[in-house]
Design an enzyme around this catalytic site. Structure first.
Site, short mmCIF file in Angstrom:
data_model
loop_
_atom_site.label_atom_id
_atom_site.label_comp_id
_atom_site.label_asym_id
_atom_site.label_seq_id
_atom_site.Cartn_x
_atom_site.Cartn_y
_atom_site.Cartn_z
N ASP A 100 0.86 -1.20 0.00
CA ASP A 100 0.00 0.00 0.00
C ASP A 100 0.89 1.25 0.00
O ASP A 100 1.87 1.32 0.75
CB ASP A 100 -0.87 -0.06 1.27
CG ASP A 100 -1.96 1.00 1.30
OD1 ASP A 100 -2.39 1.45 0.22
OD2 ASP A 100 -2.41 1.35 2.42
N HIS A 101 0.55 2.23 -0.83
CA HIS A 101 1.29 3.51 -0.89
C HIS A 101 2.80 3.33 -1.07
O HIS A 101 3.59 3.99 -0.38
CB HIS A 101 1.02 4.37 0.35
CG HIS A 101 -0.38 4.89 0.41
ND1 HIS A 101 -0.84 5.90 -0.41
CD2 HIS A 101 -1.44 4.51 1.16
CE1 HIS A 101 -2.13 6.12 -0.14
NE2 HIS A 101 -2.51 5.29 0.79
N HIS A 156 -7.73 9.67 4.75
CA HIS A 156 -7.23 8.64 5.67
C HIS A 156 -7.47 9.07 7.13
O HIS A 156 -7.46 10.24 7.45
CB HIS A 156 -5.72 8.45 5.47
CG HIS A 156 -5.36 7.89 4.14
ND1 HIS A 156 -4.78 8.63 3.15
CD2 HIS A 156 -5.50 6.64 3.63
CE1 HIS A 156 -4.57 7.86 2.09
NE2 HIS A 156 -4.99 6.65 2.35
P1 13P Z 1 -8.33 4.27 6.93
O1 13P Z 1 -7.22 3.93 7.88
O2 13P Z 1 -8.79 5.70 7.05
O3 13P Z 1 -9.45 3.29 7.02
O4 13P Z 1 -7.71 4.17 5.45
C1 13P Z 1 -6.90 3.09 5.11
C2 13P Z 1 -6.24 3.38 3.80
O5 13P Z 1 -6.76 4.08 2.96
C3 13P Z 1 -4.92 2.76 3.57
O6 13P Z 1 -4.38 3.14 2.33
#
Ligand code: 13P
Length: 276
Positions: free
Chosen positions: A82-83, A175
């Site tokens: 992720d990211h 987020h």
């Molecule tokens: P939240 O932690 O706000 O649910 O978002 C998670 C997210 O988008 C991880 O990339």
């Protein structure tokens, strides 16, 4: 079984559902995600945001464990970075057997985001690994959000220029914990989907109502990133269980309480995402 991001999002498209993409920071989280998905027999995405969470555990330690759990699972599981924001990090995830990576160049100028995303797509596709990338910005700041909403035209051009497999875009989510009730531009999702013909990814799933989740899925959201509330509810459960404790408190008990809470949260969430 371990499957690619493209495969799992294909399952979601065929069933008109969204797959939950849950961030993990340790073994309890991994076990909670897999237990929830298997108990409901639904596909799931296990993801690690190295850029945010490597202070809790490094990628090279948690990554192989995520892959092992996915391979052993009775449901389709994608293991996703992720990211991702550097080539080193993305290459490390690919070497470890991840089946999806996100390249996040959303803060870069358009041409640079495209060039970097294309490079990630070229290397990943060679190994059968799918790529998510972002245009527009979710960030963490509700005040500045509207100026960063994804324009359908820009999204179409980005997909055409990069050949990505899934598109993360901005339509009102952020987020973390929302300071005021989120107001989503849900129609925008449909316009983006129509122009791009790619599964749409929602980031910042924590704090969105079940009704809004369902409306977003109807418009074409196929992957929903969700983490903060699962972690918060697990923290609340631990606090409630020990706040009046007069005897010794053992870490293994706290870890089990947190894991069970996360399993419950993920089960409830998957039910909404899968229309169960
Ligand atoms: P939240 O932690 O706000 O649910 O978002 C998670 C997210 O988008 C991880 O990339």
């Amino acid at each position: 079984m371990l499957v690619s991001l493209k495969t799992i999002l294909g399952i979601a498209e065929a069933k008109q559902i969204a797959v939950g993409a849950f961030n993990v920071t340790g073994l309890e989280g991994i076990r909670a995600v897999i237990e929830a998905a298997e108990s409901l027999q639904q596909p799931v995405i296990l993801q690690f945001a190295n850029s945010a969470h490597n202070m809790y555990i490094p990628l090279d330690m948690i990554g192989p464990i995520m892959v092992e759990f996915a391979e052993r699972s009775s449901v389709p599981v994608c293991v996703h970075l992720d990211h991702g924001n550097s080539f080193d990090e993305i290459s490390a995830a690919i070497d470890m057997g991840f089946s999806g990576v996100m390249y996040d160049g959303s803060a870069l100028p358009y041409e640079e985001n495209v060039a970097n995303t294309r490079a990630v797509v070229e290397i990943s596709h060679k190994y059968g690994i799918s790529v998510e990338a972002e245009i527009g910005s979710m960030g963490n700041d509700e005040a500045q959000l509207k100026s960063c909403y994804t324009e359908p035209e820009d999204a179409a051009r980005f997909v055409e220029d990069t050949d990505i497999d899934a598109l993360a875009c901005s339509f009102g989510t952020v987020h973390g914990i929302y300071l005021s009730a989120p107001k989503l531009d849900i129609e925008r999702i449909g316009h983006i989907k129509e122009r791009c013909n790619r599964p749409i990814v929602m980031h910042g799933g924590s704090g969105i109502s079940d009704e809004d989740f369902r409306r977003c899925i109807k418009e074409g959201v196929r992957k929903i990133n969700f983490y903060t509330y699962a972690a918060k509810y697990a923290g609340d459960a631990v606090r409630d269980s020990i706040i009046h404790a007069e005897e010794n408190v053992y870490f293994h008990d706290i870890a089990a309480i947190a894991m069970n809470s996360m399993t419950d949260t993920y089960k409830k969430t998957i039910k909404v995402f899968s229309n169960l």
